[in-house]
Motif scaffolding. Structure first.
Motif: not given
Length: 290
Positions: A41-60
């Motif tokens: 749960a901690m890992l999933v929360h970190s993946l979702i809430t950490n802005p440094r992963f920049e998921w919009p860029v991944v989707g782009q």
């Protein structure tokens, strides 16, 4: 002995005394499960809430032409290299098992060399092959050459990658095939010889079909490993999946999102290969006891 329904199992002892059976408790398993769930749960929360992963860029970039082109190149490298590795590995395995000491010795030297030299070094050698052999020729051995070609024209970055990956894989596949053949009971080969079957026919009709049960699982693992190992050809500046991602983040400096994009594609293809391996194993193990 009789059983009675209750909150626990009960049984009647020989002297008539009722014994209540208490199920064995495993509190450690529940504690371990809770710990693992909390960490997940901690890992999933970190993946979702950490802005440094920049998921919009991944989707782009996930379905961009450059990434998909690199993915196609990776799949081509994996498929061609595995075909070369399996075919040449089977030949080397048969040579290793040959009673001819020359054939067996040559196969052993090949396997010893290609398993001993790191693949990264082999790729570099193939990439700079023109430094050793600027010209490649076709002609009479130790005699005149009929056709001469530039090594750089013949062995491109793609060709160097295929040679490096395929020839290296053949050394490992040779040992896998040899081990699979040796698993089959030798008495079956003797029975086939008694029936007048040639060694080639015995190998093709008797030995190899049974050896496939031992060959398919490690071959599937090697294919998955090849998919990931193909990333090493970035040293040759060939635009496979990882190198395509590197070229993109060298321009926009979005290193982490592009590495995540490549990793997701590797995971997707690996999952597909794993499913394919499962069905292949089930097909070749049909009719055999576990």
């Amino acid at each position: 002995m009789s059983l009675q329904k209750d909150s626990g199992l009960t049984a009647a002892a020989p002297d008539g005394e009722v014994i209540k059976a208490v199920p064995v408790r495993h509190p450690g398993r529940w504690v371990a499960a809770v710990v693992v769930l909390v960490l997940a749960a901690m890992l999933v929360h970190s993946l979702i809430t950490n802005p440094r992963f920049e998921w919009p860029v991944v989707g782009q970039w996930f379905l961009s032409d450059r990434i998909l082109s690199g993915l196609v190149n990776t799949l081509e490298l994996t498929a061609i290299s595995m075909v070369i590795g399996i075919v040449l590995g089977a030949v080397l395995a048969i040579m290793r098992l040959s009673s001819n000491p020359i054939l067996s010795g040559i196969a052993w030297l090949y396997i010893w060399f290609f398993r001993g030299v790191p693949l990264f070094v082999q790729l570099l050698f193939w990439g700079f092959i023109s430094a050793l052999y600027p010209k490649l020729s076709i002609g009479v051995p130790f005699g005149p050459a009929f056709f001469t070609f530039s090594a750089n024209d013949i062995i491109t970055a793609f060709g160097a990658a295929i040679l490096g990956l395929g020839l290296n894989e053949a050394a490992y596949m040779a040992e896998i095939v040899r081990a699979g053949i040796q698993v089959v009971d030798h008495g079956q080969s003797e029975a086939a010889a008694a029936l007048g079957m040639s060694r080639t026919l015995t190998l093709r009709r008797i030995v190899l079909p049974q050896a496939m049960r031992a060959i398919v699982p490690p071959t599937g693992n090697q294919t998955i490993s090849m998919l990931k190992t193909s990333s090493l050809v970035s040293v040759l500046a060939f635009p496979e999946l990882l190198y395509a991602a590197q070229l993109i983040y060298s321009d926009n400096y979005k290193t982490i999102p592009l590495l995540i994009t490549a990793s997701i594609w590797y995971l997707i293809v690996t999952s597909v290969l794993t499913v394919g391996q499962f069905f292949l194993e089930r097909r070749f193990s049909a009719g055999s006891a576990r």
